[in-house]
Design a protein around this motif. Structure first.
Motif, PDB file in Angstrom:
ATOM      1  N   GLU A 189      14.003 -40.758   2.189  1.00 44.43           N
ATOM      2  CA  GLU A 189      13.318 -41.477   3.262  1.00 44.43           C
ATOM      3  C   GLU A 189      11.804 -41.325   3.175  1.00 44.43           C
ATOM      4  O   GLU A 189      11.067 -42.192   3.638  1.00 44.43           O
ATOM      5  N   SER A 190      11.343 -40.226   2.592  1.00 44.00           N
ATOM      6  CA  SER A 190       9.898 -40.001   2.492  1.00 44.00           C
ATOM      7  C   SER A 190       9.263 -40.790   1.360  1.00 44.00           C
ATOM      8  O   SER A 190       8.039 -40.762   1.206  1.00 44.00           O
ATOM      9  N   PHE A 191      10.067 -41.502   0.576  1.00 43.70           N
ATOM     10  CA  PHE A 191       9.555 -42.260  -0.565  1.00 43.70           C
ATOM     11  C   PHE A 191       9.656 -43.761  -0.296  1.00 43.70           C
ATOM     12  O   PHE A 191      10.543 -44.224   0.417  1.00 43.70           O
ATOM     13  N   ALA A 208      23.490 -40.411  10.056  1.00 42.41           N
ATOM     14  CA  ALA A 208      22.563 -39.282  10.152  1.00 42.41           C
ATOM     15  C   ALA A 208      21.209 -39.660   9.594  1.00 42.41           C
ATOM     16  O   ALA A 208      20.186 -39.183  10.059  1.00 42.41           O
ATOM     17  N   ALA A 209      21.161 -40.496   8.594  1.00 39.61           N
ATOM     18  CA  ALA A 209      19.902 -40.901   7.996  1.00 39.61           C
ATOM     19  C   ALA A 209      19.345 -42.112   8.730  1.00 39.61           C
ATOM     20  O   ALA A 209      19.992 -42.709   9.587  1.00 39.61           O
ATOM     21  N   GLY A 210      18.105 -42.505   8.372  1.00 36.05           N
ATOM     22  CA  GLY A 210      17.465 -43.633   9.011  1.00 36.05           C
ATOM     23  C   GLY A 210      18.053 -44.958   8.554  1.00 36.05           C
ATOM     24  O   GLY A 210      18.803 -45.045   7.585  1.00 36.05           O
ATOM     25  N   GLN A 211      17.661 -46.012   9.295  1.00 31.66           N
ATOM     26  CA  GLN A 211      18.168 -47.338   8.976  1.00 31.66           C
ATOM     27  C   GLN A 211      17.678 -47.817   7.617  1.00 31.66           C
ATOM     28  O   GLN A 211      18.364 -48.565   6.925  1.00 31.66           O
ATOM     29  N   GLU A 212      16.480 -47.413   7.231  1.00 31.17           N
ATOM     30  CA  GLU A 212      15.957 -47.820   5.931  1.00 31.17           C
ATOM     31  C   GLU A 212      16.793 -47.230   4.799  1.00 31.17           C
ATOM     32  O   GLU A 212      17.104 -47.908   3.815  1.00 31.17           O
ATOM     33  N   THR A 213      17.171 -45.974   4.958  1.00 26.21           N
ATOM     34  CA  THR A 213      18.054 -45.349   3.962  1.00 26.21           C
ATOM     35  C   THR A 213      19.405 -46.037   3.925  1.00 26.21           C
ATOM     36  O   THR A 213      19.978 -46.264   2.851  1.00 26.21           O
ATOM     37  N   HIS A 214      19.914 -46.372   5.104  1.00 31.31           N
ATOM     38  CA  HIS A 214      21.193 -47.075   5.169  1.00 31.31           C
ATOM     39  C   HIS A 214      21.111 -48.417   4.451  1.00 31.31           C
ATOM     40  O   HIS A 214      22.054 -48.829   3.759  1.00 31.31           O
ATOM     41  N   TYR A 263      12.405 -32.902  -4.395  1.00 28.56           N
ATOM     42  CA  TYR A 263      13.534 -33.838  -4.433  1.00 28.56           C
ATOM     43  C   TYR A 263      14.353 -33.668  -5.714  1.00 28.56           C
ATOM     44  O   TYR A 263      15.593 -33.617  -5.668  1.00 28.56           O
ATOM     45  N   VAL A 264      13.674 -33.557  -6.853  1.00 26.41           N
ATOM     46  CA  VAL A 264      14.382 -33.383  -8.126  1.00 26.41           C
ATOM     47  C   VAL A 264      15.136 -32.060  -8.127  1.00 26.41           C
ATOM     48  O   VAL A 264      16.267 -31.976  -8.646  1.00 26.41           O
ATOM     49  N   ARG A 265      14.550 -31.035  -7.538  1.00 33.56           N
ATOM     50  CA  ARG A 265      15.221 -29.732  -7.483  1.00 33.56           C
ATOM     51  C   ARG A 265      16.490 -29.809  -6.619  1.00 33.56           C
ATOM     52  O   ARG A 265      17.537 -29.257  -6.977  1.00 33.56           O
TER      53      ARG A 265
END
Length: 420
Positions: A107-109, A8-14, A276-278
């Motif tokens: 992914e946004s970081f 479900a997430a992007g390849q970078e996250t994987h 994100y922290v929340r």
């Protein structure tokens, strides 16, 4: 198969979370699947069933086999960490989508381009801690599994009557083949899942905290980089021409526009970090409450175990090793969660330290907004009522030590009364 059941997430996250995706799936947790394969659902059910049956059989052993205090203490010392691991496994199994959402939010970081060491102090930055945390998690899991295999092999070789990997009671004869081999196999599989849920989740939580800290460090550096750098130097002479004055005003406006754009990016980045922290806090605070409660119980039991095993060096050593092992896990949770709070507070210093003097009112209002946002403490909690901080760990250690001293005093009184 891999293309059919894509992440479900992007390849970078994987790529960044490959270690944890792999080990959690080995333990039967379908993390970040678009569509969970039917075969994996079957595997996950078997893994959960093996884990639950082994834990229940260990608890039953405590009450069914009461030959001596040493066996009971040994079983309970194993049951506490397994209860902690089972809690984590159940949480991840039923809150898998929420945990996947936390991972996907990263992914946004970006953090790989950040320096790994502080140029002033030479210490590791939070971005530098991320690969090390993963290495520690991998090493801990490998070491724990190898150690368990060695201990199991020694038990089987030394003890009679075909002992199991764990002390456990089953309503059938486990000494006959192939029942003996199957039970040992399920206990070995349970040990693997237990190691993953204890050491894997421990460093997984630390990595998520490190990502938040690295972004806060990045935000602070970006705020300090906002400077009033003019392309045309100011003229000191009072005999400036109208053309020179127009060029200088135009240059100042360009600089302030650039500064405002930089600050707007910082404000958006800050809001993303806080969001994100929340999400991280809302998702993981229930299991952190369970972990802290079981950890405190385990620390107190270790104190009780050492007192009741007085004179038995092996039993006392096991109690002490378990105490410091649990304390190590608690230290990892609290240290990195504590850094989230510290780094969030340092953002205020970065906002105050940027070159805001002489800037337009709108720019100064944005600075005030960031400073006001940082006045609200950013804290990860256990169950929304206990902060995951170093001082919380210190309080828990103090309570366990107080309990140990109380037991020691009671034991002394009992010995004096017996002597009299």
């Amino acid at each position: 198969m891999a293309e059919k059941f894509a992440l479900a997430a992007g390849q970078e996250t994987h790529r960044c979370f490959r270690l944890y995706l792999t080990v959690f799936r080995v333990s039967g947790i379908p993390l970040l699947f678009n569509k969970v394969p039917k075969l994996f659902n079957l595997y996950s059910t078997v893994a959960g069933l093996c884990f639950c049956v082994t834990f229940v059989s260990m608890v039953a052993d405590i009450f069914m086999k009461t030959e001596g205090i040493e066996r009971t203490m040994e079983t309970v010392r194993t049951a506490f960490p397994m209860a902690l691991a089972l809690s984590v496994h159940i949480f991840l199994r039923f809150r898998c989508e929420e945990v996947g959402r936390v991972i996907s939010f990263t992914e946004s970081f970006t953090w790989e381009e950040l320096p790994t060491k502080d140029p002033e102090t030479g210490s590791l930055t939070m971005a530098g801690w991320i690969p090390r945390v993963q290495w520690f998690g991998k090493t801990f899991m490998q070491f724990a599994m190898i150690l368990h295999c060695i201990i199991t092999a020694i038990r089987i070789a030394v003890l009679d009557n075909r002992p199991l990997s764990y002390n456990a009671w089953y309503p059938f004869d486990t000494a006959v083949s192939p029942t003996y081999e199957l039970v040992n196999l399920t206990q070995l599989f349970t040990a693997l899942i237990c190691d993953i849920c204890v050491f894997g989740f421990n460093t997984f939580y630390a990595m998520l905290s490190c990502i938040a800290c690295s972004q806060l460090e990045k935000l602070r550096a970006n705020l300090l980089d906002i400077r009033q750098e003019f392309g045309t130097p100011a003229q000191d002479s009072g005999a400036e021409t109208d053309t020179e004055e127009g060029r200088q005003v135009q240059t100042s406006q360009q600089v302030f526009c650039r500064m405002q754009e930089q600050l707007n990016d910082c404000v958006r980045h800050h809001q993303d970090i806080l969001r994100y922290v929340r999400i991280l806090e809302d998702t993981l605070n229930p299991i952190m409450a369970v972990i802290f409660f079981l950890t405190l119980c385990c620390l107190c039991f270790c104190a009780f175990s050492v007192i009741t095993s007085s004179g038995n060096f092996l039993q006392m050593t096991q109690g002490v090793l378990l105490y410091f092992g649990i304390l190590k896990d608690l230290a990892i949770y609290t240290f990195f969660a504590n850094e989230v709070t510290n780094q969030a507070e340092k953002v205020r210093d970065g906002a105050w330290g940027c070159d805001w003097v002489g800037t337009p009112i709108a720019f100064q209002k944005c600075i005030t907004t960031i400073i006001s946002a940082t006045n609200n403490e950013v804290t990860l909690t256990a169950g929304k009522f206990v902060p995951v901080r170093v001082r919380t760990m210190v309080n828990m250690v103090n309570q366990s030590v107080s309990f140990f001293m109380f037991l020691l005093e009671v034991n002394d009184k009992v010995e004096r009364s017996e002597d009299n």
